[in-house]
Design a protein around this motif. Structure first.
Motif, PDB file in Angstrom:
ATOM      1  N   ILE A   1       0.692  -1.127  -0.031  1.00 20.16           N
ATOM      2  CA  ILE A   1       0.118   0.190   0.066  1.00 20.16           C
ATOM      3  C   ILE A   1       0.905   1.414  -0.012  1.00 20.16           C
ATOM      4  O   ILE A   1       1.806   1.537   0.880  1.00 20.16           O
ATOM      5  N   ARG A   2       0.542   2.084  -0.793  1.00 22.23           N
ATOM      6  CA  ARG A   2       1.245   3.416  -1.168  1.00 22.23           C
ATOM      7  C   ARG A   2       0.288   4.659  -1.098  1.00 22.23           C
ATOM      8  O   ARG A   2      -0.659   4.459  -1.503  1.00 22.23           O
ATOM      9  N   ILE A   3       0.641   5.685  -0.382  1.00 22.82           N
ATOM     10  CA  ILE A   3      -0.060   6.974  -0.424  1.00 22.82           C
ATOM     11  C   ILE A   3       0.515   8.173  -0.670  1.00 22.82           C
ATOM     12  O   ILE A   3       2.098   8.044  -0.651  1.00 22.82           O
ATOM     13  N   ASP A   4       0.148   8.967  -1.141  1.00 25.50           N
ATOM     14  CA  ASP A   4       0.683  10.312  -1.390  1.00 25.50           C
ATOM     15  C   ASP A   4       0.090  11.440  -0.755  1.00 25.50           C
ATOM     16  O   ASP A   4      -1.093  11.704  -1.020  1.00 25.50           O
ATOM     17  N   ALA A   5       0.575  11.952   0.265  1.00 22.70           N
ATOM     18  CA  ALA A   5       0.184  12.887   1.245  1.00 22.70           C
ATOM     19  C   ALA A   5      -0.260  14.087   0.550  1.00 22.70           C
ATOM     20  O   ALA A   5      -1.077  14.887   1.042  1.00 22.70           O
TER      21      ALA A   5
ATOM     22  N   GLU B   1      -0.853  -2.815  11.367  1.00 25.85           N
ATOM     23  CA  GLU B   1       0.443  -2.635  10.813  1.00 25.85           C
ATOM     24  C   GLU B   1       0.792  -1.540   9.489  1.00 25.85           C
ATOM     25  O   GLU B   1       1.719  -0.875   9.294  1.00 25.85           O
ATOM     26  N   SER B   2      -0.230  -1.556   8.532  1.00 26.77           N
ATOM     27  CA  SER B   2      -0.243  -0.668   7.587  1.00 26.77           C
ATOM     28  C   SER B   2      -0.364   0.726   8.067  1.00 26.77           C
ATOM     29  O   SER B   2       0.256   1.637   7.590  1.00 26.77           O
ATOM     30  N   ALA B   3      -1.146   1.034   9.104  1.00 29.05           N
ATOM     31  CA  ALA B   3      -1.342   2.347   9.909  1.00 29.05           C
ATOM     32  C   ALA B   3       0.134   2.981  10.272  1.00 29.05           C
ATOM     33  O   ALA B   3       0.518   3.867   9.853  1.00 29.05           O
ATOM     34  N   ARG B   4       0.857   1.773  10.715  1.00 29.93           N
ATOM     35  CA  ARG B   4       1.877   2.376  11.410  1.00 29.93           C
ATOM     36  C   ARG B   4       2.999   2.456  10.302  1.00 29.93           C
ATOM     37  O   ARG B   4       3.787   3.412  10.380  1.00 29.93           O
ATOM     38  N   LEU B   5       3.055   1.797   9.216  1.00 31.57           N
ATOM     39  CA  LEU B   5       3.961   1.992   8.193  1.00 31.57           C
ATOM     40  C   LEU B   5       3.846   2.895   7.420  1.00 31.57           C
ATOM     41  O   LEU B   5       4.548   3.829   6.897  1.00 31.57           O
ATOM     42  N   LEU B   6       2.541   3.532   7.209  1.00 38.16           N
ATOM     43  CA  LEU B   6       1.811   4.606   6.453  1.00 38.16           C
ATOM     44  C   LEU B   6       1.832   5.912   7.127  1.00 38.16           C
ATOM     45  O   LEU B   6       1.749   7.070   6.700  1.00 38.16           O
TER      46      LEU B   6
END
Length: 125
Positions: free
Chosen positions: A3-7, A41-46
């Protein structure tokens, strides 16, 4: 990371999370039966709120792409092809709206393609 996001994107973070999973499905990185990373885990990494990840996962569940199992996690349940088609439909709607078509005109356009008819009115213009 899957999962990738762009802030800096105007797209909501939860939708970016769902789009990342859809992309992984369409590219074959994820397959039916695969388990998604936990929301925590995703929330922590992102570096986002866990509820943001869960909103993205809920969107995917509503689309029929994943199943959320309490205490066990999120699992892919739909064929990857469906995810790719959903993303293409999303892009079609976005482009049609940019072109000024109403939702009814978009539905008419898709209906005309499904029925094989040439269409009519402003949609065919």
């Amino acid at each position: 990371m899957l999962i990738r996001i762009d802030a800096s994107s105007s797209q909501p973070l939860a939708e970016q999370i769902a789009a990342s999973v859809r992309r992984a499905l369409s590219e074959g990185t994820l397959r039916i039966g695969d388990k998604l990373p936990s929301a925590r885990e995703s929330a922590r990494l992102l570096r986002v709120n866990m509820h943001t990840v869960l909103r993205g996962y809920q969107t995917l569940k509503a689309e029929g792409l994943i199943d959320l199992r309490a205490g066990r996690g999120a699992f892919v349940v739909a064929a990857p092809r469906r995810a790719g088609l959903r993303e293409m439909a999303r892009q079609l709607v976005t482009e049609a709206r940019r072109a000024g078509l109403s939702d009814e005109e978009v539905a008419e356009l898709v209906g005309s393609v499904l029925s094989g008819s040439p269409g009519s009115g402003p949609v065919g213009a």
